[in-house]
Design a protein around this motif. Sequence first.
Motif, PDB file in Angstrom:
ATOM      1  N   GLY A  23       0.822  -1.215   0.000  1.00  0.00           N
ATOM      2  CA  GLY A  23       0.000   0.000   0.000  1.00  0.00           C
ATOM      3  C   GLY A  23       0.850   1.256   0.000  1.00  0.00           C
ATOM      4  N   LYS A  24       1.915   1.270   0.828  1.00  0.00           N
ATOM      5  CA  LYS A  24       2.810   2.430   0.867  1.00  0.00           C
ATOM      6  C   LYS A  24       3.504   2.620  -0.486  1.00  0.00           C
ATOM      7  CE  LYS A  24       3.795   2.062   5.799  1.00  0.00           C
ATOM      8  NZ  LYS A  24       4.797   1.736   6.806  1.00  0.00           N
ATOM      9  N   TYR A  25       3.930   1.480  -1.086  1.00  0.00           N
ATOM     10  CA  TYR A  25       4.617   1.554  -2.376  1.00  0.00           C
ATOM     11  C   TYR A  25       3.668   2.043  -3.473  1.00  0.00           C
ATOM     12  CZ  TYR A  25       7.507   0.265  -6.353  1.00  0.00           C
ATOM     13  OH  TYR A  25       8.232   0.294  -7.503  1.00  0.00           O
ATOM     14  N   LYS A  30       2.049   6.276  -7.269  1.00  0.00           N
ATOM     15  CA  LYS A  30       1.048   7.224  -7.771  1.00  0.00           C
ATOM     16  C   LYS A  30       1.563   8.659  -7.664  1.00  0.00           C
ATOM     17  CE  LYS A  30      -3.156   4.581  -7.051  1.00  0.00           C
ATOM     18  NZ  LYS A  30      -4.382   4.427  -6.281  1.00  0.00           N
ATOM     19  N   LYS A  31       2.357   8.914  -6.625  1.00  0.00           N
ATOM     20  CA  LYS A  31       2.875  10.255  -6.385  1.00  0.00           C
ATOM     21  C   LYS A  31       3.946  10.612  -7.431  1.00  0.00           C
ATOM     22  CE  LYS A  31       4.327  12.916  -2.368  1.00  0.00           C
ATOM     23  NZ  LYS A  31       4.747  12.787  -0.975  1.00  0.00           N
ATOM     24  N   ASN A  32       4.919   9.701  -7.620  1.00  0.00           N
ATOM     25  CA  ASN A  32       5.999   9.955  -8.572  1.00  0.00           C
ATOM     26  C   ASN A  32       6.381   8.620  -9.223  1.00  0.00           C
ATOM     27  OD1 ASN A  32       8.167  10.831 -10.007  1.00  0.00           O
ATOM     28  ND2 ASN A  32       9.132  11.936  -8.308  1.00  0.00           N
ATOM     29  N   TYR A  36       9.906   6.010  -8.518  1.00  0.00           N
ATOM     30  CA  TYR A  36       9.733   4.780  -7.742  1.00  0.00           C
ATOM     31  C   TYR A  36       9.475   3.530  -8.591  1.00  0.00           C
ATOM     32  CZ  TYR A  36       9.635   7.836  -3.748  1.00  0.00           C
ATOM     33  OH  TYR A  36       9.977   8.748  -2.797  1.00  0.00           O
ATOM     34  N   PHE A  37       9.202   3.692  -9.866  1.00  0.00           N
ATOM     35  CA  PHE A  37       8.985   2.518 -10.711  1.00  0.00           C
ATOM     36  C   PHE A  37       9.909   2.505 -11.940  1.00  0.00           C
ATOM     37  CE2 PHE A  37       6.805   0.149 -14.072  1.00  0.00           C
ATOM     38  CZ  PHE A  37       6.683  -1.080 -13.437  1.00  0.00           C
ATOM     39  N   GLY A  38       9.944   3.605 -12.678  1.00  0.00           N
ATOM     40  CA  GLY A  38      10.714   3.650 -13.924  1.00  0.00           C
ATOM     41  C   GLY A  38      12.213   3.574 -13.707  1.00  0.00           C
TER      42      GLY A  38
END
Length: 120
Positions: A23-25, A30-32, A36-38
């Motif tokens: 959930g935190k991740y 969603k925020k950036n 955090y993913f790319g």
Amino acid sequence: MAFGSKSFMGAKERAEYNKSFVGKYEKLVKKNSFLYFGLPMMLSIALGSVFLTNFTAVRYERRDEKVKEMNEDEALNMIENRRKVNIKDEYYKLQGLLDEHEDWEPKRVERLPGESDNRW
């Protein structure tokens, strides 16, 4: 879309989900999303290619071990011991026209009775 693919979560379940790592991740993504993913995805691909070069290098190292370097004496020995090539003999060998086939001549295959000769 009338029916969403997300299942319903109550307030209590939503609060538990938001406290969990997933959930935190999800909130951070969603925020950036790039940070955090790319970025981690691109870094893992780049580092994977760097670490996997060792595995691909093994193939070429094994191939290089099979090929050895000749010294000058071995090279001269190879040149002196090679067979003399006569281009005419090689041509006749390829054509199958050597002494063993000297009396050979083309002959038509006999046909069965009633079979066409296929001559034009």
